[in-house]
Design an enzyme around this catalytic site. Structure first.
Site, mmCIF file in Angstrom:
data_model
loop_
_atom_site.group_PDB
_atom_site.id
_atom_site.type_symbol
_atom_site.label_atom_id
_atom_site.label_comp_id
_atom_site.label_asym_id
_atom_site.label_seq_id
_atom_site.Cartn_x
_atom_site.Cartn_y
_atom_site.Cartn_z
ATOM 1 N N LYS A 47 31.124 9.780 -1.885
ATOM 2 C CA LYS A 47 31.034 8.343 -1.597
ATOM 3 C C LYS A 47 32.263 7.889 -0.804
ATOM 4 C CE LYS A 47 30.044 3.893 -3.260
ATOM 5 N NZ LYS A 47 29.243 3.829 -2.027
ATOM 6 N N ASN A 72 19.710 -1.072 0.591
ATOM 7 C CA ASN A 72 20.821 -1.201 -0.356
ATOM 8 C C ASN A 72 21.958 -2.006 0.238
ATOM 9 O OD1 ASN A 72 23.582 0.425 -0.076
ATOM 10 N ND2 ASN A 72 22.001 1.581 1.037
ATOM 11 N N ASN A 129 33.684 6.686 8.051
ATOM 12 C CA ASN A 129 32.581 5.725 7.960
ATOM 13 C C ASN A 129 32.910 4.486 8.793
ATOM 14 O OD1 ASN A 129 30.543 4.012 7.294
ATOM 15 N ND2 ASN A 129 30.931 3.996 5.090
ATOM 16 N N CYS A 132 31.596 0.315 8.447
ATOM 17 C CA CYS A 132 32.123 -0.777 7.631
ATOM 18 C C CYS A 132 32.737 -1.860 8.539
ATOM 19 C CB CYS A 132 33.156 -0.233 6.658
ATOM 20 S SG CYS A 132 34.499 0.540 7.521
ATOM 21 N N LYS A 167 31.010 8.835 11.506
ATOM 22 C CA LYS A 167 29.591 8.640 11.162
ATOM 23 C C LYS A 167 29.113 7.342 11.797
ATOM 24 C CE LYS A 167 26.448 8.140 7.281
ATOM 25 N NZ LYS A 167 26.329 8.293 5.827
ATOM 26 N N GLY A 219 15.768 6.196 3.975
ATOM 27 C CA GLY A 219 14.544 6.853 3.513
ATOM 28 C C GLY A 219 13.610 7.184 4.672
ATOM 29 N N GLY A 245 18.673 10.864 7.799
ATOM 30 C CA GLY A 245 17.827 9.679 7.813
ATOM 31 C C GLY A 245 16.434 10.058 7.349
HETATM 32 C C1 FMN Z 1 22.606 3.756 -2.212
HETATM 33 C C2 FMN Z 1 23.215 4.228 -0.921
HETATM 34 C C3 FMN Z 1 24.605 4.244 -0.792
HETATM 35 C C4 FMN Z 1 25.191 4.692 0.395
HETATM 36 N N1 FMN Z 1 26.554 4.719 0.494
HETATM 37 C C5 FMN Z 1 27.136 5.200 1.627
HETATM 38 C C6 FMN Z 1 28.544 5.321 1.726
HETATM 39 O O1 FMN Z 1 29.305 5.042 0.780
HETATM 40 N N2 FMN Z 1 29.067 5.780 2.900
HETATM 41 C C7 FMN Z 1 28.276 6.159 3.971
HETATM 42 O O2 FMN Z 1 28.800 6.578 5.009
HETATM 43 N N3 FMN Z 1 26.923 6.068 3.885
HETATM 44 C C8 FMN Z 1 26.350 5.613 2.754
HETATM 45 N N4 FMN Z 1 24.972 5.554 2.665
HETATM 46 C C9 FMN Z 1 24.151 5.987 3.812
HETATM 47 C C10 FMN Z 1 23.658 7.426 3.634
HETATM 48 O O3 FMN Z 1 24.744 8.334 3.544
HETATM 49 C C11 FMN Z 1 22.742 7.842 4.812
HETATM 50 O O4 FMN Z 1 23.486 7.801 6.007
HETATM 51 C C12 FMN Z 1 21.526 6.955 4.990
HETATM 52 O O5 FMN Z 1 21.046 6.507 3.730
HETATM 53 C C13 FMN Z 1 20.395 7.652 5.746
HETATM 54 O O6 FMN Z 1 19.988 8.851 5.101
HETATM 55 P P1 FMN Z 1 18.783 8.896 3.999
HETATM 56 O O7 FMN Z 1 17.634 8.151 4.583
HETATM 57 O O8 FMN Z 1 18.526 10.346 3.776
HETATM 58 O O9 FMN Z 1 19.313 8.209 2.775
HETATM 59 C C14 FMN Z 1 24.364 5.114 1.480
HETATM 60 C C15 FMN Z 1 22.972 5.095 1.334
HETATM 61 C C16 FMN Z 1 22.388 4.667 0.163
HETATM 62 C C17 FMN Z 1 20.877 4.686 0.033
#
Ligand code: FMN
Length: 308
Positions: A47, A72, A129, A132, A167, A219, A245
């Protein structure tokens, strides 16, 4: 020989296979301990942390389910750098594979401070990241423009010898130009995508469902949009690309790889199945064997678009 070669290198970090877990969804790794052997994966991205601990958005309503995805708004809740180094990182290293720290801050100097503190720690790489908010630019993400993305990347580059992986946010017009700016500022790889800006409305209460107002969509709903962005970025940079993604299975991962990703990360799918990354890995191995391919790298960027 025992099966196809799945190894991937990002700078000095060597991964035994291209499957990672995405930042945030896996927490610091402790929440998932015992649910599967995460040491089998190429790398675990933890995280995002900031220099000081953050409480994040009001806990009232932080997530919403949507068709084929979720929205989220957690707001970078994290334990801060010190507790991360003292408690969270040692526990994450117990998984026995590469651990990648994800860092953020309100200013480039805060990113650099995290990078400096992590330079001597046992992390294999740093994900930056840049999704932000940039306090200097009125709360817009650093990653929405090439200049501030490069500024953060250069600040982190100067603070660490570890491989660094900015990222990217998909919420931009020209994602390839941002990737190129990060590469020129010293990035060893580029990862994408973070979540897509989204709004869910509670029609009975006639207000946003999430306490923070808006959030980020993740998702399967975002997958084709993320694959396209990976395609564009992979053709613009020379460094490896980490694609994510909506990856649920190996077919999804293969789409990212054929579009140009050298590695993939599984995020939201972990909530539905903590062993999703393992399924992805098994499926990739099976695909290579079935198609008589000796190396995964033979597939990277194997698809070309004509005229787009
Ligand atoms: C609940 C949640 C928390 C996330 N927290 C972070 C985070 O702290 N830092 C970050 O770079 N991305 C964060 N993401 C983004 C994911 O790392 C990812 O880039 C994004 O969800 C797309 O991939 P997915 O569709 O497989 O989830 C978060 C995503 C979700 C769903």
């Amino acid at each position: 020989m025992s099966g196809p070669d799945l190894t991937v290198s990002i700078g000095s970090m060597v991964m035994k296979n291209p499957v990672m877990v995405a930042s945030g969804v896996f927490g610091y790794g402790d929440e998932f301990a015992g649910l599967a052997d995460y040491g089998e994966l190429g790398a675990l991205v933890l995280k995002t942390i900031t220099k000081e601990p953050r409480a994040g958005t009001p806990p009232a309503c932080r997530t919403a389910e949507t068709p084929a995805g979720m929205v989220n708004a957690i707001g970078l809740e994290n334990v801060g750098l010190e507790a991360f180094l003292r408690e969270k990182l040692p526990a994450a290293l117990e998984h026995g594979t590469n651990v990648i720290a994800s860092i953020a801050g309100d200013r480039p100097e805060e990113f650099a401070a995290c990078a400096r503190a992590l330079d001597g720690a046992d992390v294999a790489a740093l994900e930056i990241n840049i999704s932000c908010p940039n306090v200097k630019k009125g709360g817009l993400a650093f990653g929405v423009d090439a200049e501030s993305s490069a500024e953060v990347t250069a600040a982190v580059r100067a603070a660490t010898k570890k491989p660094i992986i900015p990222k990217l946010t998909p919420n931009v017009t020209d994602i390839a130009s941002i990737a190129v700016a990060c590469e020129q500022a010293g990035a060893d790889a580029i990862s994408l995508t973070n979540t897509f800006s989204a709004l869910v409305i509670d029609v009975e209460r006639r207000r946003p469902l999430l306490a923070a107002g808006t959030g980020g969509l993740s998702g399967p709903a975002i997958r084709p949009a993320a694959v396209y962005r990976v395609y564009k970025v992979a053709r613009a940079v020379r460094v490896p690309v980490v694609g994510m993604g909506g990856i649920w299975n190996s077919g999804d991962a293969l789409e990212f790889i054929l579009a140009g990703a050298s590695a993939v990360a599984v995020g939201t799918a972990l909530y539905a199945d903590p062993q999703a990354p393992h399924r992805v890995l098994r499926g990739l191995r099976h695909y290579l064997e079935q198609h008589g391919l000796a190396r995964l790298t033979d597939l990277v960027g194997g698809v070309t678009l004509h005229g787009g």
